[in-house]
Design an enzyme around this catalytic site. Sequence first.
Site, PDB file in Angstrom:
ATOM      1  N   LYS A 168      49.088  29.167  41.234  1.00 31.09           N
ATOM      2  CA  LYS A 168      49.585  29.255  42.605  1.00 31.09           C
ATOM      3  C   LYS A 168      48.655  28.702  43.680  1.00 31.09           C
ATOM      4  CE  LYS A 168      48.695  34.195  43.513  1.00 31.09           C
ATOM      5  NZ  LYS A 168      49.339  35.449  43.854  1.00 31.09           N
ATOM      6  N   GLU A 182      25.008  46.452  30.781  1.00 29.36           N
ATOM      7  CA  GLU A 182      25.830  46.985  31.882  1.00 29.36           C
ATOM      8  C   GLU A 182      26.218  48.418  31.583  1.00 29.36           C
ATOM      9  OE1 GLU A 182      29.040  44.239  32.606  1.00 29.36           O
ATOM     10  OE2 GLU A 182      27.683  42.665  33.237  1.00 29.36           O
ATOM     11  N   HIS A 220      34.854  49.200  41.211  1.00 28.15           N
ATOM     12  CA  HIS A 220      33.478  48.813  40.870  1.00 28.15           C
ATOM     13  C   HIS A 220      32.549  49.547  41.826  1.00 28.15           C
ATOM     14  CE1 HIS A 220      29.934  46.498  39.940  1.00 28.15           C
ATOM     15  NE2 HIS A 220      30.595  45.864  38.977  1.00 28.15           N
ATOM     16  N   ARG A 236      31.399  53.235  34.701  1.00 35.09           N
ATOM     17  CA  ARG A 236      31.777  52.900  36.071  1.00 35.09           C
ATOM     18  C   ARG A 236      32.524  53.983  36.825  1.00 35.09           C
ATOM     19  NH1 ARG A 236      33.696  46.748  35.881  1.00 35.09           N
ATOM     20  NH2 ARG A 236      31.560  46.149  35.412  1.00 35.09           N
ATOM     21  N   HIS A 256      38.625  46.907  41.590  1.00 39.50           N
ATOM     22  CA  HIS A 256      38.042  45.795  40.824  1.00 39.50           C
ATOM     23  C   HIS A 256      38.894  45.319  39.661  1.00 39.50           C
ATOM     24  CE1 HIS A 256      34.842  43.338  39.180  1.00 39.50           C
ATOM     25  NE2 HIS A 256      34.839  44.018  38.039  1.00 39.50           N
ATOM     26  N   ARG A 274      37.990  50.730  31.615  1.00 39.47           N
ATOM     27  CA  ARG A 274      37.462  49.568  30.888  1.00 39.47           C
ATOM     28  C   ARG A 274      35.936  49.584  30.829  1.00 39.47           C
ATOM     29  NH1 ARG A 274      35.739  44.181  32.713  1.00 39.47           N
ATOM     30  NH2 ARG A 274      35.898  45.077  34.777  1.00 39.47           N
TER      31      ARG A 274
END
Length: 533
Positions: free
Chosen positions: A33, A112, A238, A283, A344, A379
Amino acid sequence: MTKSDFLVIGSGIAGLSFALKAADYGSVVIITKKTDSESSTNYAQGGIACALGDDDSKEHHIADTLSAGDGLCREDVVTAVVNEGPDMIRQLVEWGCRFTKKENGGFSLGREGGHSRNRIIHTDDLTGREIEGALLERVMEHPNITGLENHIAVDLLTEHNLGVITKPRAVSCFGAYALDEATGKVETYMSGTTILATGGVGQVYLHTTNPGIATGDGIAMAFRAGAKVGNLEFMQFHPTSFLLPDGTSFLISEAVRGYGGVLVSRSGQRLMENHPMKDLAPRDIVARTIDHYLKSSGEDRVYLDVTGFDSDATKKRFPHIYETCLKYNIDITKDPIPVVPSAHYMCGGVVTDLNGRTTISNLYAAGEVALTGLHGANRLASNSLLEAVVMAERAAKMVAEKRQLTSELPDIPDWNERGTFNPEEWVIISHDRNNIRNLMWDLVGIVRSDFRLRRAMNRIELIREEVGKYYRRTKLSHGLIELRNMAICAWLIVKSARHRKESRGLHYNTDYPERDDAVWRHDTFIQNEEILA
Ligand code: FAD
Ligand code: SIN
Protein backbone atom coordinates in the site's frame (compact mmCIF):
# COMPACT_ATOMS: atom_id res chain seq x y z
CA MET A 1 -8.35 -7.25 -14.31
CA THR A 2 -5.02 -8.91 -13.45
CA LYS A 3 -4.65 -12.67 -13.03
CA SER A 4 -1.78 -14.49 -11.31
CA ASP A 5 -1.12 -17.83 -9.66
CA PHE A 6 -0.27 -16.09 -6.39
CA LEU A 7 -1.40 -12.75 -5.00
CA VAL A 8 0.71 -11.51 -2.09
CA ILE A 9 -0.74 -8.63 -0.08
CA GLY A 10 2.12 -6.91 1.73
CA SER A 11 5.86 -6.53 1.20
CA GLY A 12 7.41 -7.12 4.63
CA ILE A 13 9.41 -10.22 5.53
CA ALA A 14 6.38 -12.54 5.31
CA GLY A 15 5.17 -11.36 1.91
CA LEU A 16 8.58 -11.10 0.27
CA SER A 17 9.89 -14.44 1.52
CA PHE A 18 6.65 -16.18 0.47
CA ALA A 19 6.89 -14.54 -2.98
CA LEU A 20 10.47 -15.70 -3.48
CA LYS A 21 9.51 -19.30 -2.71
CA ALA A 22 6.16 -19.34 -4.54
CA ALA A 23 7.73 -17.85 -7.68
CA ASP A 24 9.24 -21.30 -8.37
CA TYR A 25 5.71 -22.58 -9.01
CA GLY A 26 3.99 -19.78 -10.91
CA SER A 27 3.42 -16.08 -11.44
CA VAL A 28 3.37 -13.83 -8.38
CA VAL A 29 1.86 -10.36 -7.99
CA ILE A 30 2.74 -8.42 -4.83
CA ILE A 31 0.55 -5.45 -3.97
CA THR A 32 1.70 -3.12 -1.24
CA LYS A 33 0.00 0.00 0.00
CA LYS A 34 2.94 2.41 0.20
CA THR A 35 6.49 2.20 -1.16
CA ASP A 36 7.77 -1.36 -1.24
CA SER A 37 10.04 -1.13 1.82
CA GLU A 38 7.51 0.59 4.13
CA SER A 39 6.69 -2.13 6.67
CA SER A 40 7.31 -3.00 10.32
CA THR A 41 10.01 -5.35 9.06
CA ASN A 42 12.01 -2.36 7.85
CA TYR A 43 12.12 -0.90 11.39
CA ALA A 44 12.97 -4.09 13.32
CA GLN A 45 15.95 -3.48 15.53
CA GLY A 46 16.75 -6.32 17.93
CA GLY A 47 16.94 -9.21 15.47
CA ILE A 48 15.86 -12.81 14.94
CA ALA A 49 15.85 -15.39 17.72
CA CYS A 50 17.58 -18.66 16.86
CA ALA A 51 19.30 -21.12 19.20
CA LEU A 52 22.79 -21.13 17.71
CA GLY A 53 24.97 -20.35 20.77
CA ASP A 54 27.32 -22.96 22.29
CA ASP A 55 25.45 -22.85 25.60
CA ASP A 56 22.03 -22.88 23.90
CA SER A 57 19.70 -25.53 22.52
CA LYS A 58 16.37 -25.74 20.72
CA GLU A 59 14.90 -27.09 23.95
CA HIS A 60 15.90 -23.89 25.78
CA HIS A 61 14.39 -21.71 23.05
CA ILE A 62 11.17 -23.77 23.11
CA ALA A 63 10.99 -23.56 26.92
CA ASP A 64 11.48 -19.75 26.90
CA THR A 65 8.80 -19.32 24.20
CA LEU A 66 6.31 -21.46 26.12
CA SER A 67 7.06 -19.67 29.37
CA ALA A 68 6.48 -16.20 27.83
CA GLY A 69 3.28 -17.45 26.13
CA ASP A 70 1.74 -18.06 29.56
CA GLY A 71 -0.13 -21.28 28.80
CA LEU A 72 -1.58 -20.46 25.37
CA CYS A 73 1.19 -21.43 22.92
CA ARG A 74 0.57 -24.34 20.57
CA GLU A 75 3.47 -26.64 21.31
CA ASP A 76 3.56 -28.20 17.83
CA VAL A 77 3.92 -24.73 16.30
CA VAL A 78 6.60 -23.67 18.79
CA THR A 79 8.59 -26.83 18.09
CA ALA A 80 8.28 -26.46 14.31
CA VAL A 81 9.25 -22.77 14.26
CA VAL A 82 12.23 -23.23 16.58
CA ASN A 83 13.42 -26.40 14.78
CA GLU A 84 13.24 -24.77 11.36
CA GLY A 85 14.95 -21.55 12.56
CA PRO A 86 18.55 -22.43 11.65
CA ASP A 87 17.59 -23.36 8.06
CA MET A 88 15.77 -20.04 7.75
CA ILE A 89 18.79 -18.10 8.95
CA ARG A 90 20.86 -19.91 6.31
CA GLN A 91 18.20 -19.03 3.73
CA LEU A 92 18.26 -15.34 4.72
CA VAL A 93 22.06 -15.30 4.43
CA GLU A 94 21.77 -16.92 0.99
CA TRP A 95 19.33 -14.20 -0.03
CA GLY A 96 21.98 -11.67 0.93
CA CYS A 97 21.37 -10.66 4.57
CA ARG A 98 24.60 -9.69 6.27
CA PHE A 99 24.27 -10.32 9.99
CA THR A 100 26.82 -8.97 12.47
CA LYS A 101 29.63 -11.43 13.13
CA LYS A 102 32.05 -11.90 16.01
CA GLU A 103 35.79 -11.79 15.46
CA ASN A 104 35.92 -15.61 15.27
CA GLY A 105 33.41 -15.50 12.37
CA GLY A 106 30.35 -16.78 14.25
CA PHE A 107 27.17 -14.71 14.55
CA SER A 108 27.15 -12.08 17.28
CA LEU A 109 24.25 -13.18 19.51
CA GLY A 110 22.34 -10.52 21.46
CA ARG A 111 20.08 -11.02 24.46
CA GLU A 112 16.49 -9.79 25.01
CA GLY A 113 13.78 -10.07 27.65
CA GLY A 114 12.48 -13.55 28.49
CA HIS A 115 15.42 -15.32 26.80
CA SER A 116 17.55 -17.49 29.07
CA ARG A 117 20.45 -17.43 26.59
CA ASN A 118 22.05 -15.04 24.08
CA ARG A 119 20.33 -15.98 20.81
CA ILE A 120 19.38 -12.85 18.87
CA ILE A 121 21.00 -12.71 15.44
CA HIS A 122 21.14 -9.12 14.30
CA THR A 123 22.69 -6.52 12.00
CA ASP A 124 23.79 -3.93 14.57
CA ASP A 125 20.46 -2.29 15.57
CA LEU A 126 19.14 -2.17 12.00
CA THR A 127 18.29 -5.82 11.45
CA GLY A 128 14.97 -5.14 9.73
CA ARG A 129 16.42 -2.73 7.20
CA GLU A 130 19.04 -5.32 6.26
CA ILE A 131 16.44 -8.06 5.78
CA GLU A 132 13.93 -5.88 3.92
CA GLY A 133 16.64 -4.54 1.60
CA ALA A 134 18.08 -7.96 0.78
CA LEU A 135 14.68 -9.56 0.12
CA LEU A 136 13.54 -6.65 -2.05
CA GLU A 137 16.67 -6.96 -4.17
CA ARG A 138 15.98 -10.65 -4.78
CA VAL A 139 12.31 -9.98 -5.52
CA MET A 140 13.07 -7.23 -8.02
CA GLU A 141 15.42 -9.41 -10.04
CA HIS A 142 12.97 -12.36 -10.14
CA PRO A 143 11.28 -12.74 -13.55
CA ASN A 144 8.11 -14.34 -12.11
CA ILE A 145 7.37 -11.56 -9.61
CA THR A 146 5.58 -8.28 -10.30
CA GLY A 147 5.55 -5.72 -7.49
CA LEU A 148 2.91 -2.96 -7.38
CA GLU A 149 3.52 -0.10 -4.97
CA ASN A 150 0.79 2.29 -3.77
CA HIS A 151 -1.89 -0.36 -4.27
CA ILE A 152 -4.02 -0.80 -1.18
CA ALA A 153 -6.13 -3.96 -0.95
CA VAL A 154 -9.74 -3.10 -0.17
CA ASP A 155 -11.45 -6.46 0.24
CA LEU A 156 -10.95 -10.12 -0.53
CA LEU A 157 -12.88 -11.68 -3.40
CA THR A 158 -15.06 -14.59 -2.34
CA GLU A 159 -18.38 -16.21 -3.28
CA HIS A 160 -19.90 -13.12 -1.69
CA ASN A 161 -18.87 -11.13 -4.77
CA LEU A 162 -20.80 -13.58 -6.97
CA GLY A 163 -23.94 -13.13 -4.93
CA VAL A 164 -23.70 -16.72 -3.65
CA ILE A 165 -24.50 -17.19 0.03
CA THR A 166 -22.23 -19.81 1.58
CA LYS A 167 -21.73 -21.26 5.03
CA PRO A 168 -18.54 -19.94 6.73
CA ARG A 169 -16.77 -23.25 6.13
CA ALA A 170 -17.38 -23.13 2.39
CA VAL A 171 -15.91 -19.70 1.59
CA SER A 172 -13.10 -19.57 -1.00
CA CYS A 173 -10.84 -16.69 -1.92
CA PHE A 174 -10.28 -15.67 -5.56
CA GLY A 175 -8.03 -12.62 -5.01
CA ALA A 176 -8.73 -9.05 -3.94
CA TYR A 177 -9.94 -5.65 -5.02
CA ALA A 178 -7.23 -3.02 -4.65
CA LEU A 179 -7.19 0.75 -5.06
CA ASP A 180 -4.44 1.95 -7.39
CA GLU A 181 -3.61 5.31 -5.88
CA ALA A 182 -2.06 6.67 -9.08
CA THR A 183 -5.29 6.29 -11.06
CA GLY A 184 -7.78 6.42 -8.19
CA LYS A 185 -9.39 3.25 -9.64
CA VAL A 186 -10.25 0.04 -7.84
CA GLU A 187 -8.86 -2.89 -9.88
CA THR A 188 -9.60 -6.61 -9.64
CA TYR A 189 -6.65 -8.91 -8.82
CA MET A 190 -7.66 -12.53 -9.44
CA SER A 191 -5.43 -15.30 -8.14
CA GLY A 192 -5.40 -19.03 -7.50
CA THR A 193 -3.87 -18.45 -4.05
CA THR A 194 -3.91 -15.27 -1.99
CA ILE A 195 -1.68 -14.65 1.01
CA LEU A 196 -2.28 -11.96 3.60
CA ALA A 197 1.07 -10.57 4.75
CA THR A 198 -0.25 -7.21 5.87
CA GLY A 199 1.46 -7.00 9.28
CA GLY A 200 0.08 -5.60 12.52
CA VAL A 201 -2.42 -3.16 13.95
CA GLY A 202 -0.44 -0.93 16.35
CA GLN A 203 -1.93 2.21 14.75
CA VAL A 204 -5.21 1.66 16.62
CA TYR A 205 -3.30 2.91 19.70
CA LEU A 206 -2.26 6.52 20.24
CA HIS A 207 1.31 5.54 21.12
CA THR A 208 2.86 2.82 19.02
CA THR A 209 6.24 1.76 17.72
CA ASN A 210 4.54 0.61 14.51
CA PRO A 211 4.77 2.53 11.23
CA GLY A 212 1.63 4.13 9.71
CA ILE A 213 0.88 1.06 7.55
CA ALA A 214 -0.01 -1.04 10.63
CA THR A 215 -3.77 -0.50 10.52
CA GLY A 216 -4.91 -4.13 10.72
CA ASP A 217 -6.12 -4.30 7.11
CA GLY A 218 -5.51 -8.03 6.75
CA ILE A 219 -7.34 -8.92 9.96
CA ALA A 220 -10.31 -6.75 9.00
CA MET A 221 -10.48 -8.02 5.40
CA ALA A 222 -10.30 -11.65 6.52
CA PHE A 223 -12.91 -11.07 9.23
CA ARG A 224 -15.28 -9.42 6.76
CA ALA A 225 -14.82 -12.34 4.39
CA GLY A 226 -15.85 -14.76 7.15
CA ALA A 227 -12.45 -16.08 8.33
CA LYS A 228 -11.86 -17.09 11.92
CA VAL A 229 -9.73 -14.58 13.84
CA GLY A 230 -8.47 -14.89 17.38
CA ASN A 231 -6.60 -13.77 20.50
CA LEU A 232 -6.93 -10.10 19.67
CA GLU A 233 -6.92 -9.14 23.35
CA PHE A 234 -3.20 -9.90 23.39
CA MET A 235 -1.63 -6.65 22.21
CA GLN A 236 1.99 -6.46 23.27
CA PHE A 237 3.25 -3.15 24.66
CA HIS A 238 6.98 -2.61 24.28
CA PRO A 239 8.38 -1.23 27.54
CA THR A 240 10.81 1.22 26.03
CA SER A 241 10.01 3.73 23.34
CA PHE A 242 11.23 7.28 23.08
CA LEU A 243 8.36 9.75 22.48
CA LEU A 244 9.36 12.16 19.72
CA PRO A 245 8.15 15.77 19.56
CA ASP A 246 5.79 14.95 16.63
CA GLY A 247 3.95 12.43 18.83
CA THR A 248 5.40 9.31 17.18
CA SER A 249 7.38 6.75 19.19
CA PHE A 250 10.89 5.61 18.38
CA LEU A 251 11.70 2.12 19.66
CA ILE A 252 14.62 1.69 22.01
CA SER A 253 15.45 -1.97 21.41
CA GLU A 254 15.26 -4.49 24.20
CA ALA A 255 18.77 -5.41 23.08
CA VAL A 256 19.83 -2.26 24.98
CA ARG A 257 18.75 -3.97 28.19
CA GLY A 258 20.37 -7.19 26.91
CA TYR A 259 23.58 -5.16 26.65
CA GLY A 260 23.29 -4.16 30.29
CA GLY A 261 20.99 -1.13 30.27
CA VAL A 262 18.80 -0.68 33.36
CA LEU A 263 15.43 0.97 33.92
CA VAL A 264 15.47 3.70 36.52
CA SER A 265 13.21 6.40 37.86
CA ARG A 266 14.03 10.10 37.60
CA SER A 267 15.80 9.81 40.97
CA GLY A 268 17.84 6.80 39.83
CA GLN A 269 15.88 4.09 41.68
CA ARG A 270 16.02 0.76 39.78
CA LEU A 271 12.57 -0.42 38.70
CA MET A 272 13.14 -4.12 37.93
CA GLU A 273 15.30 -4.92 40.94
CA ASN A 274 12.74 -7.29 42.50
CA HIS A 275 12.21 -9.58 39.53
CA PRO A 276 14.50 -12.66 39.30
CA MET A 277 15.34 -11.76 35.65
CA LYS A 278 15.65 -8.07 36.59
CA ASP A 279 15.56 -5.78 33.51
CA LEU A 280 15.36 -8.82 31.21
CA ALA A 281 12.04 -10.05 32.60
CA PRO A 282 9.40 -10.78 29.91
CA ARG A 283 7.93 -7.73 28.22
CA ASP A 284 4.45 -7.89 29.72
CA ILE A 285 5.93 -7.76 33.22
CA VAL A 286 8.35 -4.91 32.48
CA ALA A 287 5.64 -2.87 30.70
CA ARG A 288 3.20 -3.34 33.62
CA THR A 289 5.87 -2.41 36.15
CA ILE A 290 6.57 0.84 34.29
CA ASP A 291 2.84 1.53 33.87
CA HIS A 292 2.29 1.00 37.59
CA TYR A 293 5.23 3.22 38.46
CA LEU A 294 4.04 6.04 36.17
CA LYS A 295 0.47 5.92 37.49
CA SER A 296 1.48 5.77 41.14
CA SER A 297 4.25 8.39 40.97
CA GLY A 298 2.54 10.83 38.60
CA GLU A 299 5.70 10.89 36.46
CA ASP A 300 5.35 10.82 32.66
CA ARG A 301 8.45 8.77 31.82
CA VAL A 302 11.12 6.49 33.19
CA TYR A 303 14.73 6.22 32.02
CA LEU A 304 16.84 3.57 30.37
CA ASP A 305 20.42 3.98 31.51
CA VAL A 306 23.45 2.72 29.56
CA THR A 307 25.76 5.50 30.64
CA GLY A 308 28.02 3.20 32.65
CA PHE A 309 29.39 1.40 29.56
CA ASP A 310 32.31 2.11 27.29
CA SER A 311 30.96 4.83 25.01
CA ASP A 312 32.65 3.58 21.80
CA ALA A 313 31.28 0.08 22.39
CA THR A 314 27.77 1.49 22.91
CA LYS A 315 27.95 3.58 19.73
CA LYS A 316 29.25 0.58 17.75
CA ARG A 317 26.53 -1.75 19.02
CA PHE A 318 23.62 0.71 18.64
CA PRO A 319 24.58 3.19 15.91
CA HIS A 320 21.00 3.89 14.83
CA ILE A 321 19.64 4.41 18.35
CA TYR A 322 22.65 6.57 19.22
CA GLU A 323 22.23 8.79 16.13
CA THR A 324 18.46 9.11 16.48
CA CYS A 325 18.55 10.04 20.16
CA LEU A 326 21.36 12.52 19.51
CA LYS A 327 19.07 14.39 17.08
CA TYR A 328 16.85 15.06 20.12
CA ASN A 329 19.76 16.11 22.34
CA ILE A 330 20.09 12.80 24.17
CA ASP A 331 23.62 11.38 24.05
CA ILE A 332 22.93 7.83 25.22
CA THR A 333 26.53 7.37 26.32
CA LYS A 334 26.07 10.24 28.81
CA ASP A 335 22.32 10.73 29.36
CA PRO A 336 19.71 8.22 30.51
CA ILE A 337 17.11 7.80 27.73
CA PRO A 338 13.56 8.93 28.61
CA VAL A 339 11.18 6.06 27.75
CA VAL A 340 7.52 5.01 27.98
CA PRO A 341 5.71 1.84 26.87
CA SER A 342 3.99 1.80 23.45
CA ALA A 343 1.75 -0.63 21.56
CA HIS A 344 4.12 -2.85 19.62
CA TYR A 345 2.93 -6.25 18.44
CA MET A 346 -0.40 -8.02 17.92
CA CYS A 347 -0.13 -11.64 19.11
CA GLY A 348 -3.58 -12.52 17.76
CA GLY A 349 -4.73 -12.40 14.17
CA VAL A 350 -6.18 -14.48 11.36
CA VAL A 351 -6.24 -18.09 12.51
CA THR A 352 -3.99 -20.40 10.47
CA ASP A 353 -2.86 -23.99 10.67
CA LEU A 354 0.77 -25.05 10.74
CA ASN A 355 1.01 -24.46 6.98
CA GLY A 356 -0.41 -20.95 6.93
CA ARG A 357 -3.90 -21.97 5.74
CA THR A 358 -6.75 -19.83 7.06
CA THR A 359 -10.33 -21.07 7.44
CA ILE A 360 -11.06 -19.71 3.92
CA SER A 361 -10.00 -21.95 1.00
CA ASN A 362 -7.03 -20.66 -1.01
CA LEU A 363 -6.42 -17.88 1.51
CA TYR A 364 -3.19 -18.04 3.51
CA ALA A 365 -1.78 -15.70 6.14
CA ALA A 366 1.78 -15.29 7.43
CA GLY A 367 3.67 -12.88 9.65
CA GLU A 368 2.13 -10.56 12.20
CA VAL A 369 -1.35 -10.71 10.62
CA ALA A 370 -1.59 -14.43 11.47
CA LEU A 371 -2.45 -16.30 14.64
CA THR A 372 -0.43 -19.49 14.34
CA GLY A 373 -0.22 -20.38 18.03
CA LEU A 374 3.51 -19.57 18.39
CA HIS A 375 3.17 -16.62 20.74
CA GLY A 376 0.29 -17.63 23.00
CA ALA A 377 -0.64 -14.82 25.37
CA ASN A 378 2.69 -12.99 25.05
CA ARG A 379 5.32 -13.07 22.31
CA LEU A 380 8.92 -13.76 23.22
CA ALA A 381 11.11 -10.97 21.83
CA SER A 382 12.50 -11.48 18.32
CA ASN A 383 10.34 -14.52 17.64
CA SER A 384 8.19 -12.67 15.11
CA LEU A 385 10.66 -12.26 12.27
CA LEU A 386 11.48 -15.92 12.78
CA GLU A 387 7.82 -16.95 12.73
CA ALA A 388 7.15 -14.88 9.59
CA VAL A 389 9.93 -16.45 7.56
CA VAL A 390 9.25 -20.01 8.76
CA MET A 391 5.50 -19.80 8.15
CA ALA A 392 5.95 -18.16 4.73
CA GLU A 393 8.20 -21.06 3.74
CA ARG A 394 5.67 -23.59 5.04
CA ALA A 395 2.82 -21.87 3.20
CA ALA A 396 4.85 -21.87 -0.03
CA LYS A 397 5.53 -25.60 0.32
CA MET A 398 1.82 -26.20 0.87
CA VAL A 399 0.73 -24.22 -2.20
CA ALA A 400 3.25 -26.09 -4.30
CA GLU A 401 1.29 -29.25 -3.51
CA LYS A 402 -2.22 -27.94 -3.38
CA ARG A 403 -3.55 -24.90 -5.17
CA GLN A 404 -6.41 -23.61 -7.20
CA LEU A 405 -5.65 -23.14 -10.90
CA THR A 406 -6.34 -19.73 -12.38
CA SER A 407 -8.35 -21.42 -15.13
CA GLU A 408 -10.85 -22.46 -12.44
CA LEU A 409 -11.50 -18.93 -11.20
CA PRO A 410 -15.05 -17.59 -11.55
CA ASP A 411 -15.96 -14.30 -13.24
CA ILE A 412 -15.92 -11.58 -10.61
CA PRO A 413 -17.70 -8.32 -11.41
CA ASP A 414 -15.65 -5.13 -11.55
CA TRP A 415 -15.75 -2.80 -8.56
CA ASN A 416 -18.93 -0.81 -8.60
CA GLU A 417 -18.80 2.69 -7.19
CA ARG A 418 -22.30 3.73 -8.22
CA GLY A 419 -24.04 5.72 -5.52
CA THR A 420 -20.80 6.94 -3.91
CA PHE A 421 -19.66 10.55 -3.79
CA ASN A 422 -16.39 12.33 -3.33
CA PRO A 423 -15.87 12.80 0.40
CA GLU A 424 -17.73 15.81 1.71
CA GLU A 425 -15.75 16.02 4.90
CA TRP A 426 -12.14 14.80 4.98
CA VAL A 427 -12.01 15.87 8.57
CA ILE A 428 -14.31 12.99 9.56
CA ILE A 429 -11.62 10.51 8.62
CA SER A 430 -8.89 12.12 10.71
CA HIS A 431 -11.25 12.80 13.63
CA ASP A 432 -12.47 9.23 13.77
CA ARG A 433 -8.95 7.87 13.40
CA ASN A 434 -7.81 10.01 16.35
CA ASN A 435 -10.87 9.05 18.38
CA ILE A 436 -10.13 5.36 17.95
CA ARG A 437 -6.46 5.78 18.86
CA ASN A 438 -7.23 7.81 21.97
CA LEU A 439 -9.99 5.59 23.27
CA MET A 440 -7.92 2.44 22.76
CA TRP A 441 -4.97 4.00 24.57
CA ASP A 442 -7.06 5.30 27.48
CA LEU A 443 -9.43 2.37 27.94
CA VAL A 444 -7.88 -0.78 26.42
CA GLY A 445 -4.20 -0.35 27.30
CA ILE A 446 -1.68 -2.21 29.46
CA VAL A 447 -4.05 -2.40 32.46
CA ARG A 448 -7.78 -2.91 31.82
CA SER A 449 -10.95 -3.14 33.90
CA ASP A 450 -14.53 -4.13 33.17
CA PHE A 451 -15.63 -0.52 33.58
CA ARG A 452 -13.13 0.80 31.06
CA LEU A 453 -13.80 -1.99 28.59
CA ARG A 454 -17.55 -1.37 28.75
CA ARG A 455 -17.00 2.33 28.01
CA ALA A 456 -14.64 1.39 25.17
CA MET A 457 -17.24 -0.94 23.66
CA ASN A 458 -19.99 1.70 23.76
CA ARG A 459 -17.76 4.15 21.96
CA ILE A 460 -16.24 1.84 19.40
CA GLU A 461 -19.63 0.40 18.42
CA LEU A 462 -20.84 3.86 17.60
CA ILE A 463 -17.72 4.75 15.65
CA ARG A 464 -17.82 1.45 13.75
CA GLU A 465 -21.42 2.01 12.75
CA GLU A 466 -20.85 5.61 11.66
CA VAL A 467 -17.72 4.72 9.71
CA GLY A 468 -19.61 1.86 8.03
CA LYS A 469 -22.34 4.24 6.85
CA TYR A 470 -19.84 6.86 5.69
CA TYR A 471 -17.87 4.16 3.82
CA ARG A 472 -20.91 2.99 1.88
CA ARG A 473 -21.68 6.41 0.42
CA THR A 474 -18.16 7.73 -0.12
CA LYS A 475 -15.70 7.22 -2.97
CA LEU A 476 -12.77 5.12 -1.75
CA SER A 477 -9.54 6.65 -0.52
CA HIS A 478 -6.50 5.27 1.30
CA GLY A 479 -7.55 7.02 4.53
CA LEU A 480 -11.11 5.72 4.38
CA ILE A 481 -10.03 2.13 3.73
CA GLU A 482 -7.68 2.25 6.73
CA LEU A 483 -10.25 3.95 8.98
CA ARG A 484 -12.84 1.26 8.28
CA ASN A 485 -10.26 -1.45 9.06
CA MET A 486 -9.08 0.29 12.24
CA ALA A 487 -12.66 0.59 13.50
CA ILE A 488 -13.23 -3.12 12.93
CA CYS A 489 -9.94 -4.16 14.53
CA ALA A 490 -10.49 -1.92 17.56
CA TRP A 491 -13.95 -3.44 17.96
CA LEU A 492 -12.48 -6.96 17.73
CA ILE A 493 -9.81 -6.14 20.32
CA VAL A 494 -12.37 -4.72 22.76
CA LYS A 495 -14.77 -7.61 22.20
CA SER A 496 -12.02 -10.16 22.88
CA ALA A 497 -10.73 -8.27 25.92
CA ARG A 498 -14.22 -8.06 27.42
CA HIS A 499 -14.70 -11.76 26.91
CA ARG A 500 -11.58 -12.94 28.76
CA LYS A 501 -12.40 -12.74 32.47
CA GLU A 502 -8.93 -13.43 33.86
CA SER A 503 -5.44 -11.96 33.62
CA ARG A 504 -2.95 -13.81 31.45
CA GLY A 505 0.13 -12.73 29.52
CA LEU A 506 -0.55 -9.38 27.92
CA HIS A 507 -4.17 -9.14 29.03
CA TYR A 508 -4.37 -7.71 32.56
CA ASN A 509 -7.80 -6.88 34.02
CA THR A 510 -7.89 -5.45 37.55
CA ASP A 511 -11.32 -7.07 38.13
CA TYR A 512 -9.82 -10.53 37.51
CA PRO A 513 -6.16 -10.16 38.50
CA GLU A 514 -5.36 -13.90 38.50
CA ARG A 515 -4.75 -16.41 35.73
CA ASP A 516 -7.58 -18.96 35.69
CA ASP A 517 -6.51 -22.12 33.87
CA ALA A 518 -9.62 -24.06 34.77
CA VAL A 519 -11.84 -21.78 32.70
CA TRP A 520 -9.69 -19.68 30.40
CA ARG A 521 -6.79 -21.77 29.14
CA HIS A 522 -7.94 -21.47 25.56
CA ASP A 523 -7.85 -19.07 22.64
CA THR A 524 -10.54 -16.44 22.00
CA PHE A 525 -11.93 -17.05 18.52
CA ILE A 526 -14.33 -14.73 16.68
CA GLN A 527 -16.05 -15.45 13.39
CA ASN A 528 -18.92 -13.55 11.75
CA GLU A 529 -19.32 -11.14 14.69
CA GLU A 530 -19.64 -13.90 17.31
CA ILE A 531 -17.23 -15.28 19.90
CA LEU A 532 -16.92 -19.02 19.24
CA ALA A 533 -17.55 -21.16 22.31
P1 FAD B 1 5.17 -5.97 7.83
O1 FAD B 1 6.65 -6.04 7.81
O2 FAD B 1 4.57 -4.94 8.69
O3 FAD B 1 4.67 -5.75 6.34
C1 FAD B 1 3.30 -5.53 6.09
C2 FAD B 1 3.16 -5.12 4.64
O4 FAD B 1 1.79 -5.12 4.27
C3 FAD B 1 3.65 -3.72 4.36
O5 FAD B 1 4.32 -3.75 3.13
C4 FAD B 1 2.36 -2.90 4.23
O6 FAD B 1 2.45 -1.76 3.43
C5 FAD B 1 1.47 -3.93 3.57
N1 FAD B 1 0.03 -3.71 3.72
C6 FAD B 1 -0.70 -3.58 4.85
N2 FAD B 1 -2.00 -3.43 4.55
C7 FAD B 1 -2.10 -3.48 3.20
C8 FAD B 1 -3.17 -3.36 2.29
N3 FAD B 1 -4.43 -3.16 2.68
N4 FAD B 1 -2.91 -3.46 0.96
C9 FAD B 1 -1.64 -3.63 0.52
N5 FAD B 1 -0.58 -3.73 1.35
C10 FAD B 1 -0.81 -3.66 2.67
N6 FAD B 1 10.32 -8.52 15.58
C11 FAD B 1 11.39 -9.32 15.75
O7 FAD B 1 11.28 -10.55 15.64
N7 FAD B 1 12.60 -8.77 16.03
C12 FAD B 1 12.78 -7.44 16.15
O8 FAD B 1 13.89 -6.99 16.37
C13 FAD B 1 11.67 -6.59 15.99
N8 FAD B 1 11.80 -5.25 16.13
C14 FAD B 1 10.72 -4.46 15.85
C15 FAD B 1 10.88 -3.07 15.88
C16 FAD B 1 9.82 -2.24 15.53
C17 FAD B 1 10.00 -0.75 15.57
C18 FAD B 1 8.58 -2.81 15.17
C19 FAD B 1 7.42 -1.94 14.78
C20 FAD B 1 8.41 -4.19 15.17
C21 FAD B 1 9.48 -5.01 15.51
N9 FAD B 1 9.34 -6.40 15.49
C22 FAD B 1 10.43 -7.19 15.68
C23 FAD B 1 8.12 -7.00 14.99
C24 FAD B 1 8.33 -7.38 13.51
O9 FAD B 1 9.11 -6.39 12.90
C25 FAD B 1 7.04 -7.53 12.77
O10 FAD B 1 6.16 -8.36 13.47
C26 FAD B 1 7.32 -8.16 11.41
O11 FAD B 1 8.27 -7.39 10.71
C27 FAD B 1 6.04 -8.26 10.63
O12 FAD B 1 6.36 -8.67 9.33
P2 FAD B 1 5.19 -8.83 8.29
O13 FAD B 1 5.81 -9.22 7.00
O14 FAD B 1 4.16 -9.69 8.87
O15 FAD B 1 4.53 -7.37 8.20
C1 SIN C 1 13.37 -4.86 20.09
O1 SIN C 1 14.38 -4.67 19.42
O2 SIN C 1 13.26 -4.60 21.29
C2 SIN C 1 12.17 -5.40 19.41
C3 SIN C 1 12.29 -6.86 19.36
C4 SIN C 1 10.96 -7.47 19.11
O3 SIN C 1 9.94 -6.81 19.14
O4 SIN C 1 10.95 -8.68 18.90
